[in-house]
Motif scaffolding. Structure first.
Motif, mmCIF file in Angstrom:
data_model
loop_
_atom_site.group_PDB
_atom_site.id
_atom_site.type_symbol
_atom_site.label_atom_id
_atom_site.label_comp_id
_atom_site.label_asym_id
_atom_site.label_seq_id
_atom_site.Cartn_x
_atom_site.Cartn_y
_atom_site.Cartn_z
ATOM 1 N N TYR A 211 0.830 -1.195 0.000
ATOM 2 C CA TYR A 211 0.000 0.000 0.000
ATOM 3 C C TYR A 211 0.874 1.258 0.000
ATOM 4 O O TYR A 211 1.962 1.287 0.573
ATOM 5 N N GLN B 107 -2.322 7.486 -2.002
ATOM 6 C CA GLN B 107 -2.911 7.718 -3.324
ATOM 7 C C GLN B 107 -2.333 8.981 -3.956
ATOM 8 O O GLN B 107 -2.232 10.031 -3.310
ATOM 9 N N SER C 47 -9.679 13.006 -5.688
ATOM 10 C CA SER C 47 -8.765 12.026 -5.095
ATOM 11 C C SER C 47 -8.438 12.358 -3.640
ATOM 12 O O SER C 47 -7.600 11.711 -3.031
ATOM 13 N N TYR D 106 -6.117 8.557 0.947
ATOM 14 C CA TYR D 106 -6.210 7.135 1.282
ATOM 15 C C TYR D 106 -4.891 6.414 1.005
ATOM 16 O O TYR D 106 -4.130 6.811 0.128
ATOM 17 N N VAL E 226 -3.751 3.164 -0.770
ATOM 18 C CA VAL E 226 -4.346 2.296 -1.786
ATOM 19 C C VAL E 226 -3.334 1.214 -2.182
ATOM 20 O O VAL E 226 -2.124 1.373 -1.985
ATOM 21 N N ASP E 227 -3.864 0.115 -2.758
ATOM 22 C CA ASP E 227 -2.970 -0.942 -3.216
ATOM 23 C C ASP E 227 -2.488 -0.644 -4.636
ATOM 24 O O ASP E 227 -2.756 0.435 -5.177
ATOM 25 N N GLN F 19 -3.477 -1.614 -7.362
ATOM 26 C CA GLN F 19 -4.565 -1.441 -8.322
ATOM 27 C C GLN F 19 -5.377 -0.171 -8.044
ATOM 28 O O GLN F 19 -6.346 0.117 -8.749
ATOM 29 N N GLY F 20 -4.985 0.576 -7.015
ATOM 30 C CA GLY F 20 -5.687 1.821 -6.698
ATOM 31 C C GLY F 20 -6.873 1.650 -5.776
ATOM 32 O O GLY F 20 -7.654 2.592 -5.599
ATOM 33 N N ASN F 21 -7.030 0.480 -5.159
ATOM 34 C CA ASN F 21 -8.151 0.229 -4.253
ATOM 35 C C ASN F 21 -7.793 0.648 -2.836
ATOM 36 O O ASN F 21 -6.717 0.303 -2.329
ATOM 37 N N GLU F 22 -8.698 1.377 -2.202
ATOM 38 C CA GLU F 22 -8.449 1.825 -0.835
ATOM 39 C C GLU F 22 -8.482 0.659 0.131
ATOM 40 O O GLU F 22 -9.203 -0.332 -0.092
ATOM 41 N N LEU F 23 -7.711 0.754 1.204
ATOM 42 C CA LEU F 23 -7.715 -0.287 2.228
ATOM 43 C C LEU F 23 -8.936 -0.137 3.122
ATOM 44 O O LEU F 23 -9.683 -1.081 3.357
ATOM 45 N N ASP F 24 -9.145 1.088 3.631
ATOM 46 C CA ASP F 24 -10.261 1.363 4.525
ATOM 47 C C ASP F 24 -10.403 2.889 4.595
ATOM 48 O O ASP F 24 -9.399 3.608 4.526
#
Length: 376
Positions: free
Chosen positions: A2, A5, A12, A27, A29-30, A32-37
């Motif tokens: 992570y 972002q 964003s 955030y 993010v991983d 792929q751009g997905n937030e963790l929490d």
């Protein structure tokens, strides 16, 4: 793995779970751009909010949300990936076309920020500041703090709104685009390639070649650097752009004498971070720490606030005490001479030690004390 972002416009940046302000929370993010929490990230408001939760902290609090059983082995894969990444040649630095700067820097057109500068400086001084720091202006009177590197190439420009009367940055959450970036607007308008990447430098860095013999004074904000350059031009004032921006961009200062003036609430953090760059030999000034009042700390003042107060505000305590001493001795001076004596002491920067009262001789005093008259 992570990471924070990357900035891609106001969308964003999110609502901070701590202070509740919108468009200020980044955030984690991983790949792929997905937030963790929604609670895992960092608030932009370093001076007031301080909220920063890392993925490691989140997983310690929520062990059931860790990735699959092989998660603990991902660290080995990450290290290998890092080794491979180190073998890749660095990406070429991207720049803003120079004509953008040329069209934006117009000393004859006031931004709200330069309007404030004109309330404390002579117009000639303000024009010099605009030309030296290449201060741009937008159609909405916002100031553009361009980041020009050592070679004069533009990395980006920070667009900011200021109150023309107080000089304070507008922080109203309902005011759109309080802070924006030239490169972001250009990318949104399709005037920069999609793979354009930001690499920041110090604000005012281009002046290092222009003033090779000046002592460098390092501050946090661009506004502070410009104001202090007008107040104390014997220093070369540069800005990091924020409290957390002590990083490798400071390496350009190697070989220069540098004095850092952190904001009153950033002193300890700057001491710690600058200690990581011993080769620069930066001196961190404690002037605000030693002189700031409780109200100053509450207001998060910087060196420009402090200098403006004592150069244009009420007289310091020492001057006020001197004036009181003068009034005590005024009874020994004829009233019609009070103003001129006080003005003489002030203008010539004399030290007032006191006064001794001499009574005039009585009118019937013996003429024996008079000097003998010489014959004509």
């Amino acid at each position: 793995m992570y990471s924070l972002q990357k900035y891609a416009g106001p969308s964003s940046r999110h609502v901070c779970p701590a202070c509740g302000r919108p468009h200020c929370f980044t955030y984690y993010v991983d790949e792929q751009g997905n937030e963790l929490d929604p609670t895992v990230g960092k608030c932009d408001h370093d001076s007031s909010c301080h909220y920063h939760k890392t993925p490691a902290e989140f997983f310690r609090e929520n062990p059931d949300k860790r990735p699959g059983p092989d998660w603990r082995y991902q660290k080995v894969d990450w290290l290998e990936a890092k080794k491979q990444k180190m073998k890749v040649l660095p990406v070429a630095t991207c720049f803003i076309p120079p004509d953008i700067v040329l069209r934006s820097v117009r000393p004859q057109v006031e931004s709200d920020f330069t309007t404030f500068l004109l309330s404390i400086f002579d117009p000639v001084v303000v024009e010099d500041l605009v030309n030296d720091y290449q201060l741009g202006v937008t159609s909405k009177r916002d100031v553009i703090f361009f980041q020009l590197d050592l070679n004069g190439s533009c990395r980006t420009g920070k667009i900011m709104k200021y109150d023309p009367e107080t000089g304070h940055r507008i922080k109203d959450e309902n005011q759109p685009n309080r802070i924006n970036w030239v490169h972001s607007l250009m990318k949104q308008g399709g005037r920069l390639p999609a793979d354009w990447q930001l690499t920041q430098c110090l604000f005012g860095e281009h002046l290092l070649k222009q003033y090779p013999n000046k002592v460098v004074a390092l501050v946090e904000s661009e506004k502070t650097a410009v104001i202090c350059a007008g107040l104390m031009p014997r220093f070369l004032w540069l800005a990091t752009g924020g409290k957390s921006q002590i990083n490798d961009r400071l390496l350009v200062l190697k070989g220069r004498k540098v004095v850092a003036f952190p904001d009153v609430d950033g002193y300890d953090e700057w001491l710690k971070k600058l200690a990581e760059y011993p080769e620069l030999g930066v001196t961190v000034s404690p002037v605000l720490q030693q002189n700031a009042t409780a109200a100053d700390r509450e207001a998060h003042i910087d060196i420009a606030d402090w200098l403006l107060r004592y150069m244009f505000g009420p007289p310091p305590v020492e001057v006020d005490k001197w004036h009181q001493e003068f009034l005590k001795a005024a009874e020994f001076i004829a009233p019609e001479h009070h103003a001129e004596v006080e003005a003489m002491i002030h203008d010539l920067e004399l030290e007032f030690w006191g006064a001794i009262k001499f009574d005039p001789p009585p009118e019937d005093a013996s003429t024996d004390t008079e000097p003998e008259k010489k014959p004509q």
